[in-house]
Enzyme design. Structure first.
Site, PDB file in Angstrom:
ATOM      1  N   LYS A 207       6.282  50.205  29.287  1.00 54.94           N
ATOM      2  CA  LYS A 207       7.265  49.327  29.940  1.00 54.94           C
ATOM      3  C   LYS A 207       8.648  49.711  29.428  1.00 54.94           C
ATOM      4  O   LYS A 207       9.058  49.344  28.330  1.00 54.94           O
ATOM      5  CB  LYS A 207       7.008  47.847  29.645  1.00 54.94           C
ATOM      6  CG  LYS A 207       7.817  47.004  30.632  1.00 54.94           C
ATOM      7  CD  LYS A 207       8.203  45.645  30.163  1.00 54.94           C
ATOM      8  CE  LYS A 207       9.403  45.545  29.303  1.00 54.94           C
ATOM      9  NZ  LYS A 207      10.698  45.956  29.895  1.00 54.94           N
TER      10      LYS A 207
ATOM     11  N   GLU B 138       9.330  49.066  15.794  1.00 54.62           N
ATOM     12  CA  GLU B 138      10.568  49.734  15.348  1.00 54.62           C
ATOM     13  C   GLU B 138      11.712  48.819  15.745  1.00 54.62           C
ATOM     14  O   GLU B 138      12.015  48.702  16.939  1.00 54.62           O
ATOM     15  CB  GLU B 138      10.724  51.086  16.054  1.00 54.62           C
ATOM     16  CG  GLU B 138       9.672  52.106  15.704  1.00 54.62           C
ATOM     17  CD  GLU B 138       9.776  52.598  14.270  1.00 54.62           C
ATOM     18  OE1 GLU B 138      10.862  52.458  13.662  1.00 54.62           O
ATOM     19  OE2 GLU B 138       8.776  53.098  13.751  1.00 54.62           O
TER      20      GLU B 138
ATOM     21  N   GLU C 139      23.469  42.782  13.722  1.00 52.15           N
ATOM     22  CA  GLU C 139      23.561  44.056  14.405  1.00 52.15           C
ATOM     23  C   GLU C 139      24.527  43.908  15.584  1.00 52.15           C
ATOM     24  O   GLU C 139      24.333  43.050  16.437  1.00 52.15           O
ATOM     25  CB  GLU C 139      22.153  44.382  14.942  1.00 52.15           C
ATOM     26  CG  GLU C 139      21.887  45.827  15.034  1.00 52.15           C
ATOM     27  CD  GLU C 139      20.522  46.107  15.649  1.00 52.15           C
ATOM     28  OE1 GLU C 139      19.904  45.213  16.251  1.00 52.15           O
ATOM     29  OE2 GLU C 139      20.103  47.263  15.528  1.00 52.15           O
TER      30      GLU C 139
ATOM     31  N   GLY D 103      10.108  46.371  34.180  1.00 55.40           N
ATOM     32  CA  GLY D 103      10.042  44.932  34.444  1.00 55.40           C
ATOM     33  C   GLY D 103      10.746  44.181  33.349  1.00 55.40           C
ATOM     34  O   GLY D 103      11.163  44.774  32.347  1.00 55.40           O
TER      35      GLY D 103
ATOM     36  N   GLY E 220       6.717  42.595  30.023  1.00 55.31           N
ATOM     37  CA  GLY E 220       6.502  42.852  28.591  1.00 55.31           C
ATOM     38  C   GLY E 220       5.478  41.881  28.026  1.00 55.31           C
ATOM     39  O   GLY E 220       4.527  42.274  27.344  1.00 55.31           O
TER      40      GLY E 220
ATOM     41  N   GLY F  17      11.256  41.598  30.175  1.00 56.52           N
ATOM     42  CA  GLY F  17      10.475  41.345  28.972  1.00 56.52           C
ATOM     43  C   GLY F  17       9.600  40.115  29.117  1.00 56.52           C
ATOM     44  O   GLY F  17       8.432  40.105  28.740  1.00 56.52           O
TER      45      GLY F  17
HETATM   46  P1  NAD Z   1      15.169  43.975  23.187  1.00 53.38           P
HETATM   47  O1  NAD Z   1      14.362  43.548  22.011  1.00 53.38           O
HETATM   48  O2  NAD Z   1      15.975  42.972  23.886  1.00 53.38           O
HETATM   49  O3  NAD Z   1      14.201  44.622  24.291  1.00 53.38           O
HETATM   50  C1  NAD Z   1      13.359  45.710  23.998  1.00 53.38           C
HETATM   51  C2  NAD Z   1      12.245  45.748  25.017  1.00 53.38           C
HETATM   52  O4  NAD Z   1      11.429  44.592  24.864  1.00 53.38           O
HETATM   53  C3  NAD Z   1      12.722  45.737  26.476  1.00 53.38           C
HETATM   54  O5  NAD Z   1      11.897  46.588  27.237  1.00 53.38           O
HETATM   55  C4  NAD Z   1      12.518  44.285  26.876  1.00 53.38           C
HETATM   56  O6  NAD Z   1      12.335  44.100  28.281  1.00 53.38           O
HETATM   57  C5  NAD Z   1      11.247  43.955  26.117  1.00 53.38           C
HETATM   58  N1  NAD Z   1      11.013  42.527  25.889  1.00 53.38           N
HETATM   59  C6  NAD Z   1      11.913  41.537  25.842  1.00 53.38           C
HETATM   60  N2  NAD Z   1      11.277  40.347  25.655  1.00 53.38           N
HETATM   61  C7  NAD Z   1       9.947  40.612  25.566  1.00 53.38           C
HETATM   62  C8  NAD Z   1       8.787  39.818  25.380  1.00 53.38           C
HETATM   63  N3  NAD Z   1       8.853  38.502  25.259  1.00 53.38           N
HETATM   64  N4  NAD Z   1       7.583  40.437  25.329  1.00 53.38           N
HETATM   65  C9  NAD Z   1       7.496  41.777  25.457  1.00 53.38           C
HETATM   66  N5  NAD Z   1       8.559  42.579  25.661  1.00 53.38           N
HETATM   67  C10 NAD Z   1       9.780  42.008  25.709  1.00 53.38           C
HETATM   68  O7  NAD Z   1      16.054  45.214  22.691  1.00 53.38           O
HETATM   69  P2  NAD Z   1      17.113  46.053  23.517  1.00 53.38           P
HETATM   70  O8  NAD Z   1      18.320  45.212  23.701  1.00 53.38           O
HETATM   71  O9  NAD Z   1      16.473  46.670  24.699  1.00 53.38           O
HETATM   72  O10 NAD Z   1      17.436  47.245  22.488  1.00 53.38           O
HETATM   73  C11 NAD Z   1      18.292  47.113  21.404  1.00 53.38           C
HETATM   74  C12 NAD Z   1      17.502  46.803  20.140  1.00 53.38           C
HETATM   75  O11 NAD Z   1      16.546  47.831  19.912  1.00 53.38           O
HETATM   76  C13 NAD Z   1      18.384  46.785  18.901  1.00 53.38           C
HETATM   77  O12 NAD Z   1      18.025  45.703  18.094  1.00 53.38           O
HETATM   78  C14 NAD Z   1      18.027  48.098  18.208  1.00 53.38           C
HETATM   79  O13 NAD Z   1      18.240  48.122  16.816  1.00 53.38           O
HETATM   80  C15 NAD Z   1      16.591  48.256  18.559  1.00 53.38           C
HETATM   81  N6  NAD Z   1      16.192  49.653  18.433  1.00 53.38           N
HETATM   82  C16 NAD Z   1      15.436  50.028  17.361  1.00 53.38           C
HETATM   83  C17 NAD Z   1      15.075  51.360  17.206  1.00 53.38           C
HETATM   84  C18 NAD Z   1      14.243  51.822  16.035  1.00 53.38           C
HETATM   85  O14 NAD Z   1      13.786  52.948  16.070  1.00 53.38           O
HETATM   86  N7  NAD Z   1      14.034  51.010  15.005  1.00 53.38           N
HETATM   87  C19 NAD Z   1      15.471  52.298  18.160  1.00 53.38           C
HETATM   88  C20 NAD Z   1      16.237  51.879  19.233  1.00 53.38           C
HETATM   89  C21 NAD Z   1      16.588  50.544  19.374  1.00 53.38           C
END
Ligand code: NAD
Length: 485
Positions: free
Chosen positions: A171, A246, A378, A202, A208, A204
């Site tokens: 996803k 991650e 962050e 789709g 998700g 989250g």
């Molecule tokens: P996010 O947590 O908002 O979303 C990440 C993914 O999770 C998206 O695909 C989203 O649709 C999905 N999601 C959201 N709610 C969900 C739920 N209830 N159940 C399942 N899936 C769900 O993060 P973002 O805004 O897309 O990305 C930025 C974040 O990602 C930052 O915090 C960044 O530090 C982190 N990040 C971490 C790494 C790493 O390697 N540690 C790498 C890149 C980004």
């Protein structure tokens, strides 16, 4: 306008629900994105489970050969994939091509080689009992991606899973789905059977959540915010699904007074502003020793002011736009809050008048209080907090004063100090006298609230493997316990 559909069992399918995603650098409509429902996710998981019977039995050497082919086909299509990636994310085209797609190719090649190196063990327990361990693919895996490196992070998850013999439902972020769908089509074109890799863009909350709760899924690999990571831990509990997470970061970079300044400036430009700072390992807290603070600041500002922020599709662009209007608003709010909490604006670039999208300029803020928002939260934008320090003990304590523990850096010519400080920083991935660049050969992942498990390296492959023990009696007859003869 192009369509970003679902890719299930080798077919492109439109979902009932769609939305129009804009190009964040122009605010023009870019694509109609299908949003997978719970039913779509269930169909994708069923296809993956059916395909698992075939893919898990495909010899590792054949899996590896297909993965080398995938790397080559990505190389052939690098320009179109880079353009899709830049249009979806707003990042400079050179970063897409050379760094992101370059990393995707290396990752597929690395795991293509590892596919044939998966092996168990054998042990003579005694002269009548031999124990062997088998290494098996965990099953169908759900992979949930963020938007900041859509293709690189897809490769970090898909390549080890394929090498291990797992089938996949990905996803991608609803903001950046198209590149991952193109990647899945390339994977099919290289002979990987239908249903092995399915992609379901789709939201989250719907797609998700349905993926995390689906009982055909044996493992979830998630990259995203710590907040959603915690929700996934709770939601995966019903099926006791294996997890790797991650999550976010708040990386410290510590510069001692004997650092090589020109290398250090170069690394901190990349550390702070590469990918518009939308980078989980970005240098967000830059600690500079008081003896070199003024000299460093002058040089750093001079170089930040030269960063060329322009249309990301231009070959000379060094910084593009943020991902969305919502994210731009969040970055602006963090900066205002930092300033209202006593942060001092040292430098902020200016956005060129011809740029229409969600651009935010490179920004440097001086702060001394660990209560400042830039110390704690962050921002995920081109905003670096700079902090003066006096001694090693104090700076290590400040560096560790965060819930995050993803990455960090140390700058000194003193090898003992470098190792001592790097070992004292509570984070999963450290650099000494360089910063940035995560290579497929090295295990990557955070500690504390930055995550669980590892990606990349042989450790990243282990995440997709389970161990089975088989004990074999090799004697002629078992000793009697109940006295029967
Ligand atoms: P996010 O947590 O908002 O979303 C990440 C993914 O999770 C998206 O695909 C989203 O649709 C999905 N999601 C959201 N709610 C969900 C739920 N209830 N159940 C399942 N899936 C769900 O993060 P973002 O805004 O897309 O990305 C930025 C974040 O990602 C930052 O915090 C960044 O530090 C982190 N990040 C971490 C790494 C790493 O390697 N540690 C790498 C890149 C980004």
């Amino acid at each position: 306008m192009r369509k970003s559909q679902l890719y299930i069992n080798g077919k492109l399918i439109s979902a009932k629900k769609t939305y129009i995603r804009e190009n964040p650098a122009t605010m023009e409509p870019l694509q109609e994105v299908s949003l997978a429902s719970k039913k779509d996710i269930n169909n994708a998981c069923s296809s993956a489970l059916t395909a698992f019977a075939v893919w898990s039995k495909t010899p590792p050497v054949v899996r590896g050969q297909m993965m080398f082919k995938i790397a080559n086909l990505i190389r052939e299509k690098i320009n179109i994939l880079s353009l899709i990636n830049t249009q979806e994310t707003g990042k400079p085209i050179n970063e897409s091509t050379l760094v992101e797609l370059g990393g995707v190719i290396r990752t597929f090649e690395y795991y293509a080689g590892l596919a044939t190196k998966i092996k168990g063990n054998s042990q003579v327990i005694n002269h009548e009992l031999l124990s062997i361990t088998l290494k098996e693919p965990v099953g169908v895996v759900g992979q949930i991606l963020p938007w900041n490196f859509p293709l690189l992070l897809a490769a970090w998850k898909i390549a080890p899973a394929l090498a291990a013999g797992c089938c996949i439902v990905v996803k991608p972020s609803e903001l950046t789905p198209h590149g991952t769908i193109e990647l899945a089509k390339i994977i099919s074109d290289c002979g990987v059977p239908n249903g092995v890799v399915n992609v379901c863009p789709g939201s989250g909350e719907d797609a998700g959540d349905a993926l995390v709760k689906n009982n055909k899924i044996s493992k979830i690999s998630f990259t995203g915010s710590s907040q959603v990571g915690k929700l996934i831990v709770r939601n995966s509990a019903a099926n006791l699904t294996k997890l790797s997470l991650e999550l976010g970061g708040k990386a410290p970079n510590i510069v001692f007074d004997d650092a090589n300044l020109s290398s250090c400036i170069e690394a901190n430009l990349r550390g702070g502003f590469f990918n518009q700072g939308e980078n989980c390992t970005a240098v967000t807290r830059l600690f500079i020793h008081k003896k070199i603070y003024n000299k460093f600041l002058k040089l750093y500002v001079k170089n930040i002011s030269k960063i060329n922020q322009e249309d990301p599709e231009s070959m000379t662009s060094q910084m593009g736009s943020l991902i969305s209007s919502q994210h731009l608003k969040k970055v602006k709010q963090c900066v205002s809050k930092s300033l209202s909490q006593g942060g001092k604006l040292i430098y902020q670039g200016k956005i060129k008048k011809n740029l229409k999208g969600y651009f935010y300029p490179p920004t440097l803020i001086e702060t001394s209080s660990s209560k400042n928002i830039l110390f704690k939260e962050e921002v995920f934008g081109p905003v670096v907090a700079i902090i003066k320090f006096e001694n090693e003990k104090e700076v290590v304590a400040m560096a560790n004063d965060t819930n995050y523990g993803l990455a960090g850096g140390v700058w000194t010519q003193d090898i003992s100090r470098a190792l001592r400080v790097a070992s004292s920083i509570d984070a999963g991935y450290l650099w000494v006298n360089t910063y940035g660049g995560i290579i497929p050969e090295t295990p990557y992942g955070g500690v504390k609230q930055s995550g669980l498990g590892k990606e990349l390296g042989s450790e990243g492959l282990e995440e997709y493997i389970r161990t089975k023990n088989i004990s074999i009696f090799t004697g002629s007859s078992l000793p009697s316990w109940y006295g029967n003869k």
